[in-house]
Enzyme design. Structure first.
Site, PDB file in Angstrom:
ATOM      1  N   CYS A  32      -7.659 -57.975 -26.774  1.00 23.82           N
ATOM      2  CA  CYS A  32      -6.625 -57.190 -27.417  1.00 23.82           C
ATOM      3  C   CYS A  32      -6.241 -55.971 -26.596  1.00 23.82           C
ATOM      4  O   CYS A  32      -5.173 -55.533 -26.777  1.00 23.82           O
ATOM      5  CB  CYS A  32      -7.178 -56.441 -28.811  1.00 23.82           C
ATOM      6  SG  CYS A  32      -8.920 -56.129 -28.561  1.00 23.82           S
TER       7      CYS A  32
HETATM    8  P1  NDP Z   1      -6.212 -64.062 -36.635  1.00 24.38           P
HETATM    9  O1  NDP Z   1      -5.592 -63.030 -37.395  1.00 24.38           O
HETATM   10  O2  NDP Z   1      -5.719 -65.466 -36.700  1.00 24.38           O
HETATM   11  O3  NDP Z   1      -7.963 -64.444 -37.198  1.00 24.38           O
HETATM   12  C1  NDP Z   1      -8.898 -63.515 -37.632  1.00 24.38           C
HETATM   13  C2  NDP Z   1      -9.607 -63.708 -38.396  1.00 24.38           C
HETATM   14  O4  NDP Z   1      -8.942 -63.788 -39.887  1.00 24.38           O
HETATM   15  C3  NDP Z   1     -10.230 -65.012 -38.406  1.00 24.38           C
HETATM   16  O5  NDP Z   1     -11.637 -65.030 -38.720  1.00 24.38           O
HETATM   17  C4  NDP Z   1      -9.371 -66.043 -39.443  1.00 24.38           C
HETATM   18  O6  NDP Z   1     -10.100 -67.003 -39.945  1.00 24.38           O
HETATM   19  C5  NDP Z   1      -9.142 -64.836 -40.509  1.00 24.38           C
HETATM   20  N1  NDP Z   1      -7.899 -65.121 -41.502  1.00 24.38           N
HETATM   21  C6  NDP Z   1      -7.145 -66.020 -41.017  1.00 24.38           C
HETATM   22  N2  NDP Z   1      -6.296 -65.824 -42.348  1.00 24.38           N
HETATM   23  C7  NDP Z   1      -6.988 -65.064 -43.232  1.00 24.38           C
HETATM   24  C8  NDP Z   1      -6.800 -64.961 -44.608  1.00 24.38           C
HETATM   25  N3  NDP Z   1      -5.670 -65.103 -45.098  1.00 24.38           N
HETATM   26  N4  NDP Z   1      -7.443 -63.898 -45.190  1.00 24.38           N
HETATM   27  C9  NDP Z   1      -8.542 -63.589 -44.652  1.00 24.38           C
HETATM   28  N5  NDP Z   1      -8.898 -63.819 -43.366  1.00 24.38           N
HETATM   29  C10 NDP Z   1      -7.918 -64.564 -42.799  1.00 24.38           C
HETATM   30  O7  NDP Z   1      -6.531 -63.667 -35.213  1.00 24.38           O
HETATM   31  P2  NDP Z   1      -7.361 -64.433 -34.034  1.00 24.38           P
HETATM   32  O8  NDP Z   1      -8.700 -64.933 -34.423  1.00 24.38           O
HETATM   33  O9  NDP Z   1      -6.398 -65.421 -33.525  1.00 24.38           O
HETATM   34  O10 NDP Z   1      -7.835 -63.194 -32.959  1.00 24.38           O
HETATM   35  C11 NDP Z   1      -6.730 -62.885 -31.859  1.00 24.38           C
HETATM   36  C12 NDP Z   1      -6.137 -61.647 -32.373  1.00 24.38           C
HETATM   37  O11 NDP Z   1      -7.152 -60.650 -32.693  1.00 24.38           O
HETATM   38  C13 NDP Z   1      -5.183 -61.128 -31.535  1.00 24.38           C
HETATM   39  O12 NDP Z   1      -4.058 -60.507 -32.048  1.00 24.38           O
HETATM   40  C14 NDP Z   1      -5.959 -60.003 -30.782  1.00 24.38           C
HETATM   41  O13 NDP Z   1      -5.187 -58.914 -30.238  1.00 24.38           O
HETATM   42  C15 NDP Z   1      -6.857 -59.466 -31.960  1.00 24.38           C
HETATM   43  N6  NDP Z   1      -7.963 -58.690 -31.579  1.00 24.38           N
HETATM   44  C16 NDP Z   1      -8.021 -57.323 -31.911  1.00 24.38           C
HETATM   45  C17 NDP Z   1      -9.126 -56.788 -31.330  1.00 24.38           C
HETATM   46  C18 NDP Z   1      -9.214 -55.269 -31.594  1.00 24.38           C
HETATM   47  O14 NDP Z   1     -10.168 -54.560 -31.637  1.00 24.38           O
HETATM   48  N7  NDP Z   1      -7.939 -54.503 -31.753  1.00 24.38           N
HETATM   49  C19 NDP Z   1     -10.147 -57.339 -30.585  1.00 24.38           C
HETATM   50  C20 NDP Z   1     -10.069 -58.603 -30.493  1.00 24.38           C
HETATM   51  C21 NDP Z   1      -8.985 -59.409 -31.104  1.00 24.38           C
HETATM   52  P3  NDP Z   1      -9.777 -68.481 -39.267  1.00 24.38           P
HETATM   53  O15 NDP Z   1      -9.126 -68.015 -38.003  1.00 24.38           O
HETATM   54  O16 NDP Z   1     -10.907 -69.022 -39.161  1.00 24.38           O
HETATM   55  O17 NDP Z   1      -8.895 -69.462 -39.955  1.00 24.38           O
END
Ligand code: NDP
Length: 478
Positions: A282
């Protein structure tokens, strides 16, 4: 036979309603394990267990709580090689960096083991005669943690450790792509003596498990890290039911390189911040804002260093950059490289790569002659793609750096104290780096961003207490 890994509900390793394979992105023929998916009923049971044991855990002797966290840290350190390999296998991170992430998780548990006895409070004189005012901290209750795939062990650690340290019970849902590292943290904490039900693991997709967190009246707070779209949805739902909420989301982070910068430092910082961890950070510096006097030398040195980067199987000796996490992420990266080209960028690198094992390999891409308002500079790619924007002077560089919806991290390479100080004060980002990569965060200080990148209280260090505790003000007349 592939090993199956269950959810942890009320201290019992509980079978799922189905199992999802965890595929190694460096070698798609390898299944790391099959991980149980929780149903909505499993989530309800996990939350109920956490709620039931909360009175016990919140009044647990603080030394015993600290000892459990410290024992978990010791196991993480002792098993760092194996856990690092596991992280590499499930996420594709180069092994050296994966081991560092496990060590970081250990440091986080050590730090919060110490914080258990530092919660403290304040005493004020009262405006009423004979009285005193106490301002103290209390745990929130049951905290729901939702984590992304790109930092499989340190992010779960930096949410679980403070939640437990301050006396909360936890229900955690890791990203479905990388559940193994969180499963291991849960095992380690149970072996360290955590009472049953204090920490519950419910794996599976966000649309089932995550949504069940949002729907539950028994969850008091949600800490989320992930994409902007999911974070906004979670924040909106949480506010509706008055859950405390904290969201850390995406970035499109600028790195300014001024004419007086040390070229070797600037290019090292840009290579690391743009391409290491396959750009899946991120805090990655994906916008390189370079002053005209150093521009050509900077670009030439970047291309030289890029040519020497080794992209391969995450566990192979010498690999610096592993694969993208899955086909969806790799396709997204390649699509953005095409977008950059269509917008008029001069693309170097950026193609799909074949290696000995089938995986999601990609050459890092440097896109030259780009404009800040292009999509490639405004949307998060989350892959090894960095763009160069040429600017006249520092004032232009600062304006370009701040011209984004995001505000997570930013950086500047310069030998000017005046420029770096001005940038530190005027960068609209939560984290600023001077002559260092935008990606570096440390466990004992606040981490988080502004605007579209973050919502709610900061994470890490003693700042974590602001999220994981509630303040109580007591007026006492003896
Ligand atoms: P997502 O938003 O796709 O997923 C994050 C988590 O949310 C996963 O566990 C996912 O589950 C869950 N999730 C998805 N839909 C829902 C819902 N409707 N309700 C509740 N939970 C839900 O992000 P990514 O996993 O693709 O991660 C990448 C993103 O994270 C990038 O944008 C990155 O910049 C950001 N990030 C930010 C950081 C920070 O500290 N600012 C650090 C690291 C990453 P599942 O995927 O299992 O369906």
């Amino acid at each position: 036979m592939t090993r199956q890994f269950n959810n942890l509900i009320d201290g019992e390793w509980t079978a799922g309603e189905r199992y999802t394979p965890n595929v190694n992105p460096s070698n798609t023929n390898e299944i790391v394990g099959e991980f149980a998916s929780a149903s909505a009923e499993h989530v309800t049971a996990a939350i109920a267990a956490a709620r039931r044991v909360f009175p016990v855990w919140s009044s647990y002797p603080c030394q015993a709580r600290a000892d459990i966290l410290m024992r978990a840290a010791q196991t993480l350190r002792a098993e760092s090689q194996r856990l690092g390999e596991l992280l590499s296998r499930e996420e594709g991170r180069a092994l050296k960096e994966a081991i560092s992430e496990v060590i970081r998780a250990a440091q986080i548990f050590e730090y919060f083991s110490g914080e258990v006895v530092r919660t403290g409070g304040e005493i004020f004189p009262s405006t009423r005669p004979g009285a005193e005012v106490f301002v103290t901290r209390e745990p929130l209750g049951v905290v729901g943690l939702i984590t992304p795939w790109n930092v499989p062990i340190a992010i779960p650690a930096w949410k679980i450790a403070p939640a437990l340290a301050y006396g909360n019970c936890v229900v955690i849902k890791p990203a479905e792509l990388v559940p193994a590292s969180t499963w291991e943290i849960c095992r380690i904490l149970m072996e360290a003596g955590l009472p049953k039900g204090v920490l519950n693991l419910v794996m599976g997709p966000g649309r089932v498990v995550g949504e069940a967190f949002l729907a539950s009246p028994d969850i008091d707070a949600i800490s989320f890290t992930g994409s902007v779209a999911t974070g906004r949805h979670i924040a909106a739902q949480a506010v509706q039911s008055q859950k405390k909420v904290q969201c850390e989301m995406g970035g499109k982070n600028p790195l300014i390189v001024l004419d007086d910068a040390d070229l070797e430092i600037a290019t090292d910082v840009a290579i690391d911040g743009g391409f290491f961890w396959t750009g899946q950070r991120c805090t990655a510096s994906s916008r390189l804002i370079v002053q005209k006097g150093i521009h050509d030398r900077f670009v030439a040195r970047m291309l030289e260093k890029m040519a020497a980067l080794k992209v391969d199987h995450a566990l192979k000796d010498g690999t610096q950059i592993g694969p993208a996490v899955d086909e969806r992420q790799l396709s997204q990266n390649l699509r953005y490289v095409d977008i950059a080209r269509e917008e008029g960028g001069d693309v170097h690198g950026g193609g799909r790569l074949e290696r000995e094992t089938p995986g999601f390999y990609m050459a890092p891409a440097l896109v030259l002659n780009t404009q800040n308002h292009w999509r490639i500079n405004q949307e998060e790619v989350f892959g090894p793609v960095a763009c160069v924007i040429r600017v006249e002077n520092y004032e232009d560089a600062l304006a370009v750096a701040n011209d984004t919806q995001f505000g997570l991290s930013s950086g500047i390479c310069t030998n000017s104290l005046a420029a770096s100080t001005h940038f530190r004060r005027h960068s609209r980002a939560g984290t600023v780096a001077v002559n260092l990569t935008t990606t570096g965060s440390e466990y004992h200080v606040a981490f988080g961003g502004r605007r579209a990148s973050s919502y709610g209280a900061r994470e890490q260090g003693r700042y974590a207490m602001d999220f994981y505790t509630a303040i109580k003000t007591s007026y006492v007349r003896a």
